[in-house]
Structure formats: structure tokens, C-alpha cells
Design a protein around this motif. Structure first.
Motif, PDB file in Angstrom:
ATOM      1  N   LYS A 157       0.846  -1.193   0.000  1.00 23.80           N
ATOM      2  CA  LYS A 157       0.000   0.000   0.000  1.00 23.80           C
ATOM      3  C   LYS A 157       0.878   1.239   0.000  1.00 23.80           C
ATOM      4  N   GLU A 158       0.420   2.253  -0.717  1.00 24.01           N
ATOM      5  CA  GLU A 158       1.166   3.493  -0.796  1.00 24.01           C
ATOM      6  C   GLU A 158       1.078   4.246   0.523  1.00 24.01           C
ATOM      7  N   CYS A 159       2.213   4.703   1.006  1.00 25.92           N
ATOM      8  CA  CYS A 159       2.256   5.499   2.234  1.00 25.92           C
ATOM      9  C   CYS A 159       1.395   6.750   2.083  1.00 25.92           C
ATOM     10  N   LYS A 160       0.637   7.062   3.103  1.00 25.11           N
ATOM     11  CA  LYS A 160      -0.276   8.216   3.177  1.00 25.11           C
ATOM     12  C   LYS A 160      -1.596   7.983   2.450  1.00 25.11           C
ATOM     13  N   THR A 161      -1.553   7.573   1.172  1.00 22.45           N
ATOM     14  CA  THR A 161      -2.792   7.480   0.387  1.00 22.45           C
ATOM     15  C   THR A 161      -3.530   6.161   0.602  1.00 22.45           C
TER      16      THR A 161
END
Length: 275
Positions: A157-161
């Protein structure tokens, strides 16, 4: 090709013909301190990584163990307050580990392997990701899939988003290319590659499995046929294998997902044989 199946009652080799129990399969050496080594007849692991037999790894009470010369021996690549996210077989029968560092960061390192060469590294964050150390979220599941050619895949998973993303590395490259995987919900469970242009990733959304397929140009998402996902791997003939709540499934290169008959046993985990 073969796998290792844990039915909850015994460990067994899954190959051609009937399932056969092998009581020596998980014989281990355990360091009891002071240089004293105790041999055990069998042992249960909480997690498995890698591929059979050269890069077979297991997580047990005293840390990580690596199968060497048909024995399981403690071999821990972790520094203080780190944890293994995944371990994947790679080129030249080597393996790469993705490790969540003590700080919110990720590092890749060779494990149980000869040193040398260029090792893939986690992608750098985008400008929109603020103080993220890397593109992928270090506190979300991250799964690796390597090829003997030196190609590497990762899903996370993309960090933040929180977007599901896949990263791909060509041989000899430190930095890879990142794709957003659209239309697939859930958390990453596993990724396996048959070739640089054919890879599969599974995601868990409650009791439902979702599948993303890489065709060399884009990732295509769909509902998976095998129920709640447990594991996914590829064999050296290009066949993909998946284990889920509905049983063990295989996908021949150029074919479709079909269920594999394993008799009366209900497999709870499965393991790839090293190519």
C-alpha cells in the motif's frame, strides 16, 4: 514440482501421487545458549517464507530459521526492533528480504545468500507523500516475488494514500517502476511471477479474495475463485499456484484457474519448491 502442506495434523510433501508424511522434514537445530545445540525431531513454525529447498525460511519462537543441509538453523537478518515483511527467492538461488526497520522505513537485503551484485531498493516517495521514507507503507503488508532472471515484483500500500501499488525491478536496477492497482480492494497477501510479463497478486477483503494479473503492460483486477486467500507461488514451468478457503488451485501458463484434488486433507498452508 512440489509444495509443503500443513494440514494441522502433520507436515507432508505434496507432489505427484499420494500425500506422504515425512517425519524428518522439519528436523531442526536450536541454539540453547552457551554453544549448546539441541536437535529436534519436528517443529512447528508460525510463518513460512521463500521457496523449497535452497531458500526455505520459517519463523519460530526464537526468531528466523533457514533450512541448510536439510536442517533448520537459526539465521536472523534482523536488527533491533525490526521485523520481516517477506522473503522471496531471486537470481542465482539467492533470496531478498523486505524488512520493516525500527523507524518507519523499509530496507531490502540479501539473506542466506552470497553477496555481490545490485540489490533492488524500495522506491522513493512522491512529492505528495510528505514525510514518508519510501513509496510503500512500512506498516502495511508488503509482499515480494522474484525470478531467476533477476526481475523482482513487490505489492503493498502506498504510504499516506493507502492505494494498492505494485513495484517492478529489472535485473541490475536499484530503482523500479510503480503502478497503481485499480479496482481491487483489500490487503496484499502474496505476489508470484511466471515471467517479467506475467505475474499474479492476491488480496484479502474479509472472506473474499481478489486477484490482480500483470500482462506486461498493466494490472487487471478481478474476484479470485479460491476463497479467502492464504498463499500464492509460481513453479519453474510457468504454472501459478494459489491456496485459499476453497482449496488448492493451479493456473497453467496460458490456461485458467482449476482446483487441485489433495484427497481428504484440508490444507492450511502451502509452500513453493525452489526452481
Amino acid at each position: 514440482d512440489a509444495g509443503v502442506v500443513d494440514t494441522g495434523a502433520f507436515y507432508a510433501l505434496l507432489g505427484d501421487g499420494a500425500i506422504e508424511q515425512d517425519p524428518q522434514l522439519f528436523r531442526s537445530s536450536i541454539d540453547r545458549g552457551g554453544g549448546k545445540i539441541v536437535m529436534t525431531a519436528t517443529e512447528r513454525f508460525t510463518r513460512f517464507f521463500g521457496a523449497w529447498p535452497d531458500q526455505a525460511w520459517g519463523q519460530r519462537e526464537d526468531g528466523m530459521a533457514h533450512r541448510v543441509n536439510e536442517l533448520w538453523a537459526k539465521e536472523d537478518p534482523l536488527r533491533e526492533n525490526e521485523k520481516v515483511l517477506d522473503i522471496a527467492p531471486w537470481e542465482k538461488k539467492r533470496a531478498v528480504a523486505a524488512i520493516r526497520m525500527a523507524s518507519p522505513d523499509i530496507r531490502f537485503t540479501l539473506v542466506g545468500s552470497a553477496s555481490g551484485g545490485v540489490i533492488p531498493a524500495p522506491g522513493k516517495p512522491t512529492k505528495d507523500q510528505g514525510d514518508c521514507a519510501v513509496r510503500m507503507d512500512p506498516d502495511a503488508p508488503l509482499k515480494l516475488g522474484g525470478l531467476p532472471s533477476g526481475h523482482m515484483f513487490a505489492i503493498g500500500k502506498e504510504c499516506k494514500t493507502g492505494k494498492l501499488i505494485a513495484e517492478r525491478w529489472a535485473p541490475g536496477k536499484v530503482r523500479g517502476e510503480v503502478d497503481v492497482i485499480d479496482g481491487v480492494p483489500g490487503a496484499p497477501v502474496a505476489v508470484a511471477a511466471a515471467s517479467p510479463d506475467e505475474a499474479y497478486a492476491i488480496f484479502e477483503d474479509g472472506a473474499t479474495a481478489h486477484l490482480a494479473t500483470w500482462d506486461g503492460k498493466a494490472w487487471k483486477g478481478e474476484k479470485a475463485p479460491f476463497g479467502a486467500p492464504k498463499s500464492l507461488w509460481g513453479s519453474n514451468d510457468g504454472t501459478a499456484w494459489a491456496l485459499g478457503g476453497e482449496g488448492l488451485y493451479q493456473h497453467a501458463k496460458g490456461g485458467a484457474w482449476t482446483k487441485v484434488d489433495v484427497g481428504h486433507a484440508k490444507p492450511t498452508s502451502a509452500w513453493a519448491k525452489d526452481a
